[in-house]
Write an enzyme that holds these catalytic residues in place. Structure first.
Site, PDB file in Angstrom:
ATOM      1  N   TYR A 122       0.813  -1.323   0.031  1.00  0.00           N
ATOM      2  CA  TYR A 122       0.051   0.040   0.080  1.00  0.00           C
ATOM      3  C   TYR A 122       1.022   1.418  -0.053  1.00  0.00           C
ATOM      4  O   TYR A 122       1.800   1.366   0.860  1.00  0.00           O
ATOM      5  CB  TYR A 122      -0.924  -0.054   1.387  1.00  0.00           C
ATOM      6  CG  TYR A 122      -1.824   1.157   1.056  1.00  0.00           C
ATOM      7  CD1 TYR A 122      -3.103   0.787   0.487  1.00  0.00           C
ATOM      8  CD2 TYR A 122      -1.501   2.332   1.677  1.00  0.00           C
ATOM      9  CE1 TYR A 122      -3.888   2.330   0.452  1.00  0.00           C
ATOM     10  CE2 TYR A 122      -2.274   3.490   1.570  1.00  0.00           C
ATOM     11  CZ  TYR A 122      -3.501   3.455   0.901  1.00  0.00           C
ATOM     12  OH  TYR A 122      -4.437   4.366   0.800  1.00  0.00           O
ATOM     13  N   GLN A 184     -10.680   0.595   1.020  1.00  0.00           N
ATOM     14  CA  GLN A 184     -11.440  -0.271   0.196  1.00  0.00           C
ATOM     15  C   GLN A 184     -10.177  -1.002  -0.623  1.00  0.00           C
ATOM     16  O   GLN A 184     -10.119  -2.059  -0.884  1.00  0.00           O
ATOM     17  CB  GLN A 184     -12.092   0.358  -0.754  1.00  0.00           C
ATOM     18  CG  GLN A 184     -11.425   1.505  -1.515  1.00  0.00           C
ATOM     19  CD  GLN A 184     -11.381   2.999  -0.864  1.00  0.00           C
ATOM     20  OE1 GLN A 184     -11.587   3.010   0.206  1.00  0.00           O
ATOM     21  NE2 GLN A 184     -11.289   3.903  -1.725  1.00  0.00           N
ATOM     22  N   ASN A 207      -3.372   6.364   6.160  1.00  0.00           N
ATOM     23  CA  ASN A 207      -4.126   7.333   7.179  1.00  0.00           C
ATOM     24  C   ASN A 207      -4.806   6.238   8.097  1.00  0.00           C
ATOM     25  O   ASN A 207      -4.498   4.974   8.266  1.00  0.00           O
ATOM     26  CB  ASN A 207      -4.990   8.086   6.432  1.00  0.00           C
ATOM     27  CG  ASN A 207      -6.087   7.480   5.656  1.00  0.00           C
ATOM     28  OD1 ASN A 207      -6.327   6.256   5.858  1.00  0.00           O
ATOM     29  ND2 ASN A 207      -6.649   8.069   4.703  1.00  0.00           N
ATOM     30  N   SER A 230       3.717  10.000  12.278  1.00  0.00           N
ATOM     31  CA  SER A 230       4.930  10.075  12.524  1.00  0.00           C
ATOM     32  C   SER A 230       5.300  10.565  13.710  1.00  0.00           C
ATOM     33  O   SER A 230       4.826  11.565  14.158  1.00  0.00           O
ATOM     34  CB  SER A 230       5.438  10.707  11.189  1.00  0.00           C
ATOM     35  OG  SER A 230       6.974  10.756  11.066  1.00  0.00           O
ATOM     36  N   GLN A 252       9.300  16.303  10.529  1.00  0.00           N
ATOM     37  CA  GLN A 252       8.493  15.061  10.794  1.00  0.00           C
ATOM     38  C   GLN A 252       7.079  15.793  11.170  1.00  0.00           C
ATOM     39  O   GLN A 252       6.086  15.391  10.840  1.00  0.00           O
ATOM     40  CB  GLN A 252       8.919  14.201  12.127  1.00  0.00           C
ATOM     41  CG  GLN A 252      10.158  13.427  11.616  1.00  0.00           C
ATOM     42  CD  GLN A 252       9.898  12.560  10.583  1.00  0.00           C
ATOM     43  OE1 GLN A 252       9.138  11.820  10.308  1.00  0.00           O
ATOM     44  NE2 GLN A 252      10.630  12.970   9.554  1.00  0.00           N
ATOM     45  N   HIS A 255       4.662  16.016   8.226  1.00  0.00           N
ATOM     46  CA  HIS A 255       3.816  14.901   7.748  1.00  0.00           C
ATOM     47  C   HIS A 255       2.351  15.058   7.901  1.00  0.00           C
ATOM     48  O   HIS A 255       1.453  15.108   6.942  1.00  0.00           O
ATOM     49  CB  HIS A 255       4.372  13.588   8.482  1.00  0.00           C
ATOM     50  CG  HIS A 255       5.213  13.043   7.528  1.00  0.00           C
ATOM     51  ND1 HIS A 255       5.265  12.668   6.485  1.00  0.00           N
ATOM     52  CD2 HIS A 255       6.738  12.795   8.173  1.00  0.00           C
ATOM     53  CE1 HIS A 255       6.258  12.037   6.183  1.00  0.00           C
ATOM     54  NE2 HIS A 255       7.299  12.008   6.920  1.00  0.00           N
ATOM     55  N   GLU A 320       9.664   6.458  16.709  1.00  0.00           N
ATOM     56  CA  GLU A 320       9.731   5.971  15.217  1.00  0.00           C
ATOM     57  C   GLU A 320      11.190   6.144  15.119  1.00  0.00           C
ATOM     58  O   GLU A 320      11.965   5.310  14.509  1.00  0.00           O
ATOM     59  CB  GLU A 320       8.901   6.502  14.668  1.00  0.00           C
ATOM     60  CG  GLU A 320       8.823   6.139  13.180  1.00  0.00           C
ATOM     61  CD  GLU A 320       7.711   6.881  12.158  1.00  0.00           C
ATOM     62  OE1 GLU A 320       7.719   6.436  11.046  1.00  0.00           O
ATOM     63  OE2 GLU A 320       7.472   7.805  12.553  1.00  0.00           O
ATOM     64  N   HIS A 321      11.454   7.484  15.189  1.00  0.00           N
ATOM     65  CA  HIS A 321      12.850   8.016  14.605  1.00  0.00           C
ATOM     66  C   HIS A 321      13.468   8.450  15.817  1.00  0.00           C
ATOM     67  O   HIS A 321      13.021   9.369  16.615  1.00  0.00           O
ATOM     68  CB  HIS A 321      12.560   8.965  13.441  1.00  0.00           C
ATOM     69  CG  HIS A 321      11.698   8.690  12.383  1.00  0.00           C
ATOM     70  ND1 HIS A 321      10.576   9.119  12.228  1.00  0.00           N
ATOM     71  CD2 HIS A 321      12.280   7.917  11.219  1.00  0.00           C
ATOM     72  CE1 HIS A 321      10.157   8.465  11.139  1.00  0.00           C
ATOM     73  NE2 HIS A 321      11.200   7.951  10.604  1.00  0.00           N
ATOM     74  N   ASP A 354      14.767   8.478   5.537  1.00  0.00           N
ATOM     75  CA  ASP A 354      13.597   8.198   4.543  1.00  0.00           C
ATOM     76  C   ASP A 354      13.870   8.131   3.008  1.00  0.00           C
ATOM     77  O   ASP A 354      12.872   7.414   2.448  1.00  0.00           O
ATOM     78  CB  ASP A 354      12.823   9.748   4.645  1.00  0.00           C
ATOM     79  CG  ASP A 354      11.823   9.899   5.938  1.00  0.00           C
ATOM     80  OD1 ASP A 354      11.646   8.989   6.368  1.00  0.00           O
ATOM     81  OD2 ASP A 354      11.397  10.995   6.252  1.00  0.00           O
ATOM     82  N   GLU A 408      -1.214 -35.745  29.007  1.00  0.00           N
ATOM     83  CA  GLU A 408      -2.237 -34.913  28.751  1.00  0.00           C
ATOM     84  C   GLU A 408      -3.533 -35.483  28.337  1.00  0.00           C
ATOM     85  O   GLU A 408      -4.275 -34.727  27.846  1.00  0.00           O
ATOM     86  CB  GLU A 408      -1.525 -34.098  27.619  1.00  0.00           C
ATOM     87  CG  GLU A 408      -0.149 -33.164  28.050  1.00  0.00           C
ATOM     88  CD  GLU A 408       0.241 -32.282  26.838  1.00  0.00           C
ATOM     89  OE1 GLU A 408      -0.135 -32.628  25.711  1.00  0.00           O
ATOM     90  OE2 GLU A 408       0.974 -31.464  27.199  1.00  0.00           O
ATOM     91  N   HIS A 413      -2.633 -39.349  20.386  1.00  0.00           N
ATOM     92  CA  HIS A 413      -1.171 -39.287  20.088  1.00  0.00           C
ATOM     93  C   HIS A 413      -0.368 -40.134  20.335  1.00  0.00           C
ATOM     94  O   HIS A 413       0.580 -40.477  19.578  1.00  0.00           O
ATOM     95  CB  HIS A 413      -0.981 -37.922  20.739  1.00  0.00           C
ATOM     96  CG  HIS A 413      -1.469 -36.594  20.387  1.00  0.00           C
ATOM     97  ND1 HIS A 413      -2.643 -36.294  20.196  1.00  0.00           N
ATOM     98  CD2 HIS A 413      -0.834 -35.488  19.944  1.00  0.00           C
ATOM     99  CE1 HIS A 413      -3.076 -35.055  19.712  1.00  0.00           C
ATOM    100  NE2 HIS A 413      -1.721 -34.746  19.636  1.00  0.00           N
TER     101      HIS A 413
END
Length: 424
Positions: A122, A184, A207, A230, A252, A255, A320-321, A354, A408, A413
């Site tokens: 994506y 979608q 998003n 971010s 950042q 973003h 994250e960074h 990046d 068990e 088994h």
């Protein structure tokens, strides 16, 4: 203006706000159910509703790829190829080898790696274009040996995919590209439609609707992570240049309005200088409105007693960074436990990661760096163990296996072993 914290309670400023996305989740559930039932028809309907465009054909054609490549300058295409080469060089080192252990009695134990048959990538659209994400998410899949890599991405207002996105997809090795974004598109990758094939794993940021869709289809397919807004955290000492630090925080913040930028320093002087510099640079930014909302709502400057304490704070936040702007950043590296990607030194801005350096920029957010990792070749590989016993080997192990199974209450088994070792 960004706030400075000197006398603070840790739990007040380091904990993240938990957002209630319930209203969005119901919307996303409805979209997923509609796509699962109606396929292409539903995908096109939601693309028209959210992007203002309904394609006659969802798939990008070879002619569109060629046209996109022709629309770009040679210099820009060289940049894409150079970045792709760096990303490939780094990720090739992540490939793992299986192993095999041979024991007495002809027993063989092992582990093998197999790439997934189809990966879905994506690539977000929205307020910006992200050919870098195309490279970062497609190249590791290619290196892993994925059988087919398909990409989904929103279109521009004219119903076309941005040329830089298509060129990056061609360079990275995507097999097919489809004109669909949002929840979608994730649903189409999870269930398959008349046009878009079902994937085994879905990767890539997006998003809140994309993130929730990935969360809801997890289990039907695998996903890389549920990425949030971010984040950047900068550890900086008194020698740091406030112009550099402010610029990195704003890189950042631009973003989106939910992004967060944090500075942790032992220098009150640097804190004040960065505070002023952020205001100066904000006024010069094309995306000032977005960056200012991010800085004012989620930005922080924390003044603490030492750089080691700054590292402790960073580990608690698990950003994250993480930038480490000190004279000897390598000395601090062993102390850093929780971060998606670490940028060491005064001349290593996050933007290098990046676009160009090579390590992946699809990273854990929201504190998940405490237990998860950047996107890698591993996200497209499965591990299988294998076992082979001879008759002699089974007879030697039989007593232990039978006793364990019967303890068990699983007598079937136990019997599957017994029937093989009964003497004729």
């Amino acid at each position: 203006m960004i706030k400075i914290y000197k006398n603070y309670k840790t739990e007040e400023i380091l904990s993240r706000k938990i957002d209630d996305y319930g209203e969005y989740e119901e919307v996303v559930k409805g979209i997923i159910a509609d796509v699962a039932k109606c396929g292409d028809e539903a995908v096109k309907k939601y693309c028209l509703k959210f992007d203002g465009f309904m394609a006659d054909s969802l798939e990008v054609t070879a002619a569109e790829f060629d046209e996109a490549e022709s629309a770009l300058t040679d210099d820009y295409k060289a940049v894409i190829r150079a970045s792709a080469a760096n990303i490939a060089e780094f990720h090739k080192r992540q490939l793992k080898q299986g192993f095999e252990v041979k024991k007495q009695g002809g027993i063989v134990l092992g582990q093998k790696y197999t790439a997934v048959a189809r990966a879905g990538v994506y690539v977000p659209g929205g307020t910006a274009s992200y050919p870098s994400t195309v490279l970062m998410d497609t190249i590791p899949a290619k290196i892993a040996g994925v059988g087919e890599i398909i990409m989904v991405t929103p279109v521009k207002a004219d119903g076309r995919v941005r040329p830089e996105i298509l060129y990056a997809a061609r360079v990275a090795g995507a097999d097919r590209v489809f004109k669909a974004g949002g929840a979608q598109a994730i649903a189409a990758l999870a269930y398959g439609t008349q046009t878009i094939p079902k994937a085994d794993v879905i990767v890539g940021p997006g998003n809140i609707f994309v993130a929730l869709a990935k969360k809801l289809v997890y289990g039907l397919v695998n996903v890389d992570m549920i990425a949030g807004p971010s984040e950047i955290l900068v550890i900086a000492d008194e020698k740091s240049n406030p112009v550099f630090v402010a610029a990195d925080m704003l890189s950042q913040a631009e973003h989106d309005k939910l992004a967060s930028a944090v500075l942790v320093t032992e220098s009150e002087g640097l804190a004040l200088a960065v505070q002023g510099e952020i205001e100066r640079q904000l006024a010069l930014m094309p995306r000032e409105e977005i960056a200012r909302a991010s800085i004012e709502n989620n930005g922080k400057i924390i003044v603490c007693e030492s750089i080691q304490r700054a590292v402790d704070i960073a580990n608690q936040i698990a950003p994250e960074h993480l930038e480490v702007c000190v004279d000897d950043p390598m000395a601090l590296l062993p102390s850093i436990k929780n971060a998606g990607s670490i940028f060491l030194g005064r001349y290593t801005p996050e933007a290098l990661g990046d676009y160009y350096a090579g390590p992946n920029h699809t990273l854990p957010t929201g504190g998940s760096a405490k237990y998860s990792s950047p996107l890698s070749v591993d996200d497209f590989l499965k591990k299988s163990s294998y076992i082979m016993y001879t008759k002699d080997g089974l007879e030697e192990a039989a007593d232990c296996v039978i006793k364990f199974a019967e303890s068990e209450g699983l007598y079937g088994h136990a019997n599957s072993v017994k029937v093989r070792i009964i003497k004729a």
